[in-house]
Enzyme design. Structure first.
Site, PDB file in Angstrom:
ATOM      1  N   TRP A  86       7.014  11.857 -36.395  1.00 45.81           N
ATOM      2  CA  TRP A  86       5.717  12.616 -36.957  1.00 45.81           C
ATOM      3  C   TRP A  86       5.490  11.690 -38.130  1.00 45.81           C
ATOM      4  CZ3 TRP A  86       3.077  15.030 -33.854  1.00 45.81           C
ATOM      5  CH2 TRP A  86       3.757  15.791 -32.745  1.00 45.81           C
TER       6      TRP A  86
ATOM      7  N   ASP B 239       4.161  16.292 -45.117  1.00 46.45           N
ATOM      8  CA  ASP B 239       4.085  17.112 -44.014  1.00 46.45           C
ATOM      9  C   ASP B 239       5.118  18.234 -43.802  1.00 46.45           C
ATOM     10  OD1 ASP B 239       4.041  18.260 -41.353  1.00 46.45           O
ATOM     11  OD2 ASP B 239       3.742  16.157 -40.253  1.00 46.45           O
TER      12      ASP B 239
ATOM     13  N   LYS C 147       5.018  26.793 -35.713  1.00 50.89           N
ATOM     14  CA  LYS C 147       6.383  26.894 -35.942  1.00 50.89           C
ATOM     15  C   LYS C 147       6.850  28.064 -36.912  1.00 50.89           C
ATOM     16  CE  LYS C 147       5.909  21.917 -35.409  1.00 50.89           C
ATOM     17  NZ  LYS C 147       6.147  21.874 -34.182  1.00 50.89           N
TER      18      LYS C 147
HETATM   19  C1  LIG Z   1       6.352  17.546 -38.559  1.00 51.92           C
HETATM   20  C2  LIG Z   1       5.161  17.545 -37.364  1.00 51.92           C
HETATM   21  N1  LIG Z   1       4.185  17.079 -37.867  1.00 51.92           N
HETATM   22  C3  LIG Z   1       2.863  17.169 -36.969  1.00 51.92           C
HETATM   23  C4  LIG Z   1       2.967  17.791 -35.884  1.00 51.92           C
HETATM   24  C5  LIG Z   1       1.616  17.814 -34.916  1.00 51.92           C
HETATM   25  O1  LIG Z   1       1.139  19.267 -35.048  1.00 51.92           O
HETATM   26  P1  LIG Z   1      -0.118  19.554 -34.420  1.00 51.92           P
HETATM   27  O2  LIG Z   1       0.502  19.418 -32.947  1.00 51.92           O
HETATM   28  O3  LIG Z   1      -0.611  20.850 -34.806  1.00 51.92           O
HETATM   29  O4  LIG Z   1      -1.414  18.512 -34.585  1.00 51.92           O
HETATM   30  C6  LIG Z   1       4.267  18.480 -35.642  1.00 51.92           C
HETATM   31  C7  LIG Z   1       4.282  19.006 -34.077  1.00 51.92           C
HETATM   32  O5  LIG Z   1       3.782  20.090 -33.430  1.00 51.92           O
HETATM   33  C8  LIG Z   1       5.152  18.248 -36.268  1.00 51.92           C
HETATM   34  O6  LIG Z   1       6.420  19.033 -35.802  1.00 51.92           O
END
Ligand SMILES: Cc1ncc(COP(=O)(O)O)c(C=O)c1O
Length: 356
Positions: free
Chosen positions: A100, A168, A192
């Site tokens: 990520w 994040d 989550k």
């Molecule tokens: C740490 C992290 N950042 C970003 C995301 C991406 O999130 P989204 O699918 O809401 O864009 C995720 C996954 O779902 C994640 O686990």
């Protein structure tokens, strides 16, 4: 009994789902569901404000931070961050501890001339020590991923850097205390520990508002959203409502410190079971192991699909690892009861006795 170990969208607390089901056709005698009411009406404004107040309470958010409920998930923020915090000729540092962080850096590179990888864990099994970070002196921000969901890598402390830290926290928010004032910006995709996907919560220090470049899309402009109560356009009302129910549930469990105590116990027993087996393995350095996402492998890779299938038959579902890394992964967010982790450990032992 089904235990859902999905990394996200992930299991929600059963009492939240029950309440949402009860309230679905007729929210508090209004004759309509939350999905059907105006976001500008008194009822929804009450729902929205009370969700924000609960989150502020749970995380002890200082008064000089704004809380935004936006759309586009955490991925939308990967682009919104550089647009809101730096001009095109600005600079940012990214510390990459998993996929990520890599994605955030890739998106940031589209909007900034100078995007520096200050440190990268290779393989993604540890957090590089700060003494090895190569920071840009005039960086507008430093981006980190407090918990890497795919590799299960967690920062065990907040780094000390000069530029505002943008973190994040998608897969760890509300799982353990965060000292909000250590950060410039915290952001979390909801799916989550908060609620339905699509919603993203952004907590931003007020002095960082107003730096957005003129081309920033309105829906992702933090200042404009702060001014309009996250209602520049129609917000994700149902997700926001469910988030409020989840926040109340966390408070009912004793708040974030109580969640953290249970989460530490859940994670410790699962890692112990893995480490003591000799049959299962987790590659992450002990100090960097995630409390929320526990990836593991079995000694013979051809047994992985057998493990996942047999676990599914035993009511333990969504244990396959992310498609990018394979293996297995147990995501054990706030809503995963300790009994679910116990059931997984029992199954792992039993599987090993048959196949080990
Ligand atoms: C740490 C992290 N950042 C970003 C995301 C991406 O999130 P989204 O699918 O809401 O864009 C995720 C996954 O779902 C994640 O686990």
């Amino acid at each position: 009994m089904i235990y859902n170990f999905s990394a996200g969208p992930a299991a929600l607390p059963a009492p939240v789902l029950r309440q949402a089901a009860e309230e679905l056709p007729d929210w508090h005698g209004t004759g309509m569901s939350v999905m059907e009411m105006s976001h500008r009406g008194r009822d929804f404004i009450g729902i929205a404000e009370s969700a924000e107040a609960s989150l502020r309470d749970l995380m002890d958010v200082p008064d000089d931070y704004r809380v935004l409920f936006l759309q586009g998930g955490a991925t939308g923020q990967f682009a919104a961050i550089p647009m809101n915090l730096a001009q095109a000729d600005g600079a940012a540092d990214y510390v990459i501890t998993g996929m990520w962080g890599k994605r955030a850096h890739g998106e940031g590179s589209k909007y900034l001339d100078r995007v520096n990888v200050a440190a990268i864990a290779s393989p993604s099994t540890y957090v590089p020590p700060e003494t090895h970070w190569q920071l840009t002196p005039d960086a507008d921000y430093v981006h980190i991923t407090l918990n890497e969901t795919i590799q299960g890598v967690r920062f065990d402390h907040v780094p000390s850097v000069a530029a505002p830290i943008v973190a994040d926290v998608s897969s760890m928010i509300l799982s353990e205390p965060i000292n909000v004032s250590d950060f410039g910006v915290l952001y979390a995709g909801a799916q989550k520990n908060i609620g339905p996907s699509g919603l993203v919560v952004v907590i931003v220090r007020e002095d960082l508002l107003g730096r957005a470049r003129a081309s920033t899309p309105q829906v992702w402009n933090w200042l404009e959203n702060a001014k309009s109560g996250s209602m520049i356009n129609t917000p994700p009302t149902f997700g926001w409502y469910i988030a409020g129910l989840v926040f109340r549930w966390v408070a009912d469990q004793g708040g974030v410190p109580a969640m953290a105590e249970t989460n530490r116990r859940k994670a410790a027993k699962l890692y112990d079971a893995i480490d003591q087996s000799g049959f299962y393995a987790n590659p992450v350095a002990p100090a960097s192991r995630s409390l929320m996402n526990v990836p593991f492998t079995v000694a013979q890779p051809d047994l992985e699909s057998v493990f996942v299938a047999e676990a599914r038959s035993a009511g333990l579902v969504n244990l396959e690892g992310h498609r990018a890394v394979g293996g297995m992964r147990a995501s054990i967010y706030n809503a995963m009861p300790e009994a679910g982790v116990d059931a997984l450990i029992d199954f792992m032992k039993e599987f090993e006795s048959r196949h080990g």
